[in-house]
Enzyme design. Structure first.
Site, short mmCIF file in Angstrom:
data_model
loop_
_atom_site.label_atom_id
_atom_site.label_comp_id
_atom_site.label_asym_id
_atom_site.label_seq_id
_atom_site.Cartn_x
_atom_site.Cartn_y
_atom_site.Cartn_z
N GLU A 322 9.61 6.61 -35.38
CA GLU A 322 10.88 7.20 -34.59
C GLU A 322 10.62 8.53 -33.87
O GLU A 322 10.83 8.39 -32.75
CB GLU A 322 12.00 7.14 -35.58
N ASP A 326 10.38 9.24 -29.76
CA ASP A 326 11.59 9.94 -29.24
C ASP A 326 11.25 10.80 -28.21
O ASP A 326 11.48 11.37 -27.35
CB ASP A 326 12.59 10.33 -30.15
N SER A 602 15.84 2.15 -29.83
CA SER A 602 15.43 3.60 -30.22
C SER A 602 14.68 4.20 -28.91
O SER A 602 14.79 5.26 -29.01
CB SER A 602 14.43 3.48 -31.22
N ASP A 643 22.36 -4.42 -12.76
CA ASP A 643 22.88 -5.44 -13.70
C ASP A 643 22.09 -6.33 -14.44
O ASP A 643 21.13 -6.87 -13.53
CB ASP A 643 24.03 -6.04 -12.94
N ILE A 644 21.82 -6.23 -15.86
CA ILE A 644 20.93 -7.19 -16.41
C ILE A 644 21.89 -8.62 -16.76
O ILE A 644 22.65 -8.72 -17.26
CB ILE A 644 20.39 -6.53 -17.68
N GLY A 662 27.79 -8.45 -14.54
CA GLY A 662 28.86 -7.58 -14.80
C GLY A 662 28.26 -6.97 -16.25
O GLY A 662 27.44 -7.58 -16.81
N ASP A 664 28.43 -6.73 -20.24
CA ASP A 664 28.11 -7.92 -21.39
C ASP A 664 27.75 -7.27 -22.65
O ASP A 664 27.35 -6.08 -22.59
CB ASP A 664 27.14 -8.78 -21.08
#
Ligand SMILES: *[C@@H]1O[C@H](CO)[C@@H](O)[C@H](O)[C@H]1NC(C)=O
Ligand SMILES: *[C@@H]1O[C@H](CO)[C@@H](O)[C@H](O)[C@H]1NC(C)=O
Ligand SMILES: *[C@@H]1O[C@H](CO)[C@@H](O)[C@H](O)[C@H]1NC(C)=O
Ligand SMILES: *[C@@H]1O[C@H](CO)[C@@H](O)[C@H](O)[C@H]1NC(C)=O
Ligand SMILES: *[C@@H]1O[C@H](CO)[C@@H](O)[C@H](O)[C@H]1NC(C)=O
Length: 685
Positions: A322, A326, A602, A643-644, A662, A664
């Protein structure tokens, strides 16, 4: 302790008029203030009842806390919107730390009224402690004294060997009813107490809610499988294979993030890490292979919180990925700006990982007043839920808990979480208010939305990571914490579909990573604790109007005790998660010196942390403040995001939610268009 006979007698004189009231009706000077709701769910896990025991020894000492009515607790959200909503006149006028304290502090008259009543009743003024945020008064007093002050009777309450004290009801003088919020111990039980008078049961078992703990970290998962997919050839070499081998260059290309920036001091973003710990060797290997402009040895400034230490050797069991990832993402995209790492909690707590709360010790370190802040019946950290310091165990952090040791950064990225249901609602409400305060001061908080779609990772209490209730068995969606708090920004994940390139549209991150992670997908859904915030209302109602997911639903009540009602599997009236998203698939990075493919939301939080840091710097260069709480701006400028519209996050035996046109509950408003976002924020005040 200064409780001489003198003090006690003085009290007796004051309450003499109410003498007969302890076992009967209070005199007209007093009013009933709080009564325990016998069916209430307030005390953590309601299904495990506390058994009422004997009355307390009148000479035992009670750690009494009097919560004072805070001035503006309900105005907090309004205030946050005033400084964060681009249509507001005060947009961008963030508050200083002192202003935030003053905003929420009880009025002076509240403090004075309660304080003088105590002193008149014979309490030694020098024994009354008051805390920085003025939210509460604390005094240690003999039981008999407190019982007389509040016309009540204290009893022991026991559960599985843990003893707390509390009462069924208590009274306060009429003139103080408007000033006193609640007292602890009161109808809310005290913290666990050591009581010789209670005989410990032989079969003392551990508190059940601790068994519900689960890995809090959402480690980006490592994919071992080699996917045989054809790379595209129409792009520069570095960008030909982003769907299989995602690198920093792919991020730049997808989101048009600039290669150069002018580091402005004070804009160093921060990551929160706990348990997992980075390795400098891994960071160096990553930079050498994927971001060679970053000099060997470049590392975050490490700020230790309550014994957290970093870095560790690459082969350390604490180096699980992690932190490495990051740091890799942030360092690559903000270089030559530097970053900060908060390494939180000592090794004993993080290794056992059995406290159901987290983030409170981190917030204490950023805001000294939070250490003692009272809200929703909880003052300060919760014993048995949060780590407590000094940790006297061998190897524990023996210092005092940090309170206000560090100044909050302008951008904070958190890739950790757990289920909303894993902490008491009031614990979560209190913590959520603290994110609001950071937003008021101009800090942007970005939190990963989780990796198990509409649910949480499988764990001891639920093989599926889904909820049960109202007769349903692990079929109800399970929203995350802290990500459902409406005062921070929830970040989901996307992916380049197999065989596509950075020129193609992304879909929601969803992949089968093998046993236990078959449903690895962008976390999303609806909170059971928080209603839909105003900035999200239009987006969520448009989603339901045009793309109703078709699942049965319920409307959660105020203590979320009706989860699953009417066969519903999600709360139709809850805050929607996530707000935004970014790529979290096939990211190449080193961990324990091996170069792998990483997945998870993450990755998406630090990506957005980089974007916001770069925008803050551009604003700083023209004399503007940091952007702070970004949700109102994002929801009112959705066209600055991509937008995905494909993919979904199934779990709990149903299809989850689907990414649609839009907003979601899978990918939120979508991924960043850096130049468009920058343009908007350069124009805003
Ligand atoms: C109040 O407490 C302080 C500190 O314990 C002590 O020095 C003082 O004598 C006390 N005053 C009275 C009036 O009891
Ligand atoms: C890219 O990923 C694929 C699939 O995992 C792998 O086979 C290939 O070796 C990778 N390419 C490079 C240059 O690492
Ligand atoms: C790190 O890699 C080495 C060499 O492959 C291996 O022996 C060791 O077990 C790994 N450490 C951890 C914590 O996985
Ligand atoms: C957590 O685990 C440690 C080590 O196993 C144990 O000593 C401690 O009592 C546990 N704490 C809680 C709150 O369960
Ligand atoms: C819930 O489902 C699990 C797995 O199918 C089963 O083992 C368990 O007994 C069920 N629990 C109840 C209360 O029906």
């Amino acid at each position: 302790m200064g409780y001489s006979l003198r003090a006690f007698l003085a009290l007796a004189a004051v309450v003499a008029v109410t003498d007969s009231s302890v076992n009967g009706l209070p005199s007209t000077n007093y009013v009933l203030h709080e009564t325990r709701n016998p069916t209430g769910t307030g005390e953590f896990n309601s299904h495990r009842q506390w058994k009422r025991g004997s009355r307390l020894d009148p000479n035992a000492i009670v750690p009494l806390r009097i919560g004072l009515v805070q001035s503006n607790i309900d105005l907090g959200y309004e205030k946050l919107m005033q400084v964060s909503d681009p249509s507001s006149e005060s947009f961008g006028s963030h508050l200083s730390e002192a202003e935030v304290h003053d905003l929420f502090a009880p009025a002076d008259e509240t403090f004075d009224a309660v304080h003088s009543w105590l002193v008149e009743a014979g309490v030694n003024a020098s024994d009354i402690r008051q805390y920085a945020n003025k939210g509460w008064l604390a005094i240690d007093l003999p039981v008999s004294y407190v019982e007389d002050l509040f016309l009540t009777q204290y009893h022991e309450h026991e559960r599985e060997g843990v003893v707390k004290i509390g009462c069924d009801e208590y009274h306060v003088p009429k003139h103080l009813a408007q000033h006193i919020d609640y007292i602890v111990p009161g109808v809310k039980l005290s913290p666990p107490m050591l009581k010789r008078s209670i005989e410990k049961r032989a079969d003392t078992s551990v508190n059940n809610y601790r068994k519900g703990w689960k890995p809090k970290q959402m480690p980006p998962a490592l994919l071992d499988l080699e996917k045989a997919l054809a790379p595209s050839s129409k792009l520069p070499k570095d960008l030909q294979d982003c769907a299989r081998n995602f690198t920093a260059i792919c991020y730049r290309a997808l989101y048009q993030i600039p290669e150069v920036n002018v580091p402005v001091p004070g804009n160093e973003p921060a990551v929160f890490e706990s348990g997992d710990t980075f390795s400098q060797q891994d960071i160096d290997s990553y930079s050498q292979k994927y971001a060679s402009y970053i000099p060997k040895g470049t590392h975050p400034k490490v700020l230790s919180v309550d014994g957290g230490k970093a870095p560790v050797a690459a082969n350390s069991p604490f180096n699980t990925g992690e932190s490495d990832i990051d740091i890799d993402i942030l360092q690559t995209l903000i270089w030559p700006q530097s970053m900060v790492l908060y390494q939180v909690d000592d090794r004993l707590y993080t290794t056992a990982n059995n406290m159901s709360g987290f983030l409170n010790t981190f917030l204490d370190a950023l805001d000294g007043s939070y250490c003692h802040y009272s809200a929703y019946g909880i003052s300060g950290d919760s014993p048995g839920v949060d780590p407590s310091y000094p940790d006297k165990r061998p190897g524990g952090y023996a210092g005092q808990k940090l309170c206000g040791a560090y100044k909050p950064n302008k951008v904070i990225s958190i890739s950790y979480g757990e289920g909303e249901i894993d902490v008491p609602k009031n614990y979560f409400l209190r913590q959520c208010n603290e994110w609001l305060k950071l937003g008021l001061q101009g800090t942007t908080v970005l939190v990963s939305s989780g990796d198990y779609g509409a649910a949480m990772p499988p764990h001891e209490d639920s093989d599926s990571g889904c909820l049960s209730g109202s007769g349903q068995n692990q079929t109800i969606y399970n929203p995350g914490n802290p990500v459902s708090c409406p005062y921070l920004t929830a970040v989901g994940a996307t992916q380049l579909e197999p065989g596509t390139t950075v020129l193609d549209a992304e879909g929601a991150m969803q992949t089968n990573l093998g046993p236990g992670a078959e449903f690895f997908a962008s976390g999303g859904g609806f909170s059971n604790y928080f209603p839909i915030p105003s900035y999200q209302k239009t987006a969520v109602s448009s989603y339901f109007a045009k793309h109703d997911p078709g699942h049965p639903y319920y409307v959660a009540n105020s203590d979320a005790s009706n989860i699953g009602e009417n066969g519903g599997i999600y709360n139709r009236a809850g805050r929607g998660i996530p707000d935004i998203s970014a790529n979290g698939a096939n990211f190449r990075a080193f961990n324990n010196q091996s170069d792998g493919h990483w997945f998870g939301t993450s990755l998406a939080a630090p990506l957005w942390a980089s974007v916001i840091t770069l925008i803050n710097q551009e604003r700083a260069l023209i004399g503007k403040k940091s952007v702070g709480f970004i949700n109102p701006v994002l929801y009112s400028h959705a066209s600055a995001l991509t937008d995905i519209k494909q993919g979904s996050n199934p779990n709990c035996g149903t299809s989850g939610f689907t990414a649609v046109e839009g907003w979601d509950p899978v990918t939120g408003l979508g991924t960043p268009k850096y130049p468009d976002l920058l343009k908007i924020w350069l124009e805003l005040p």
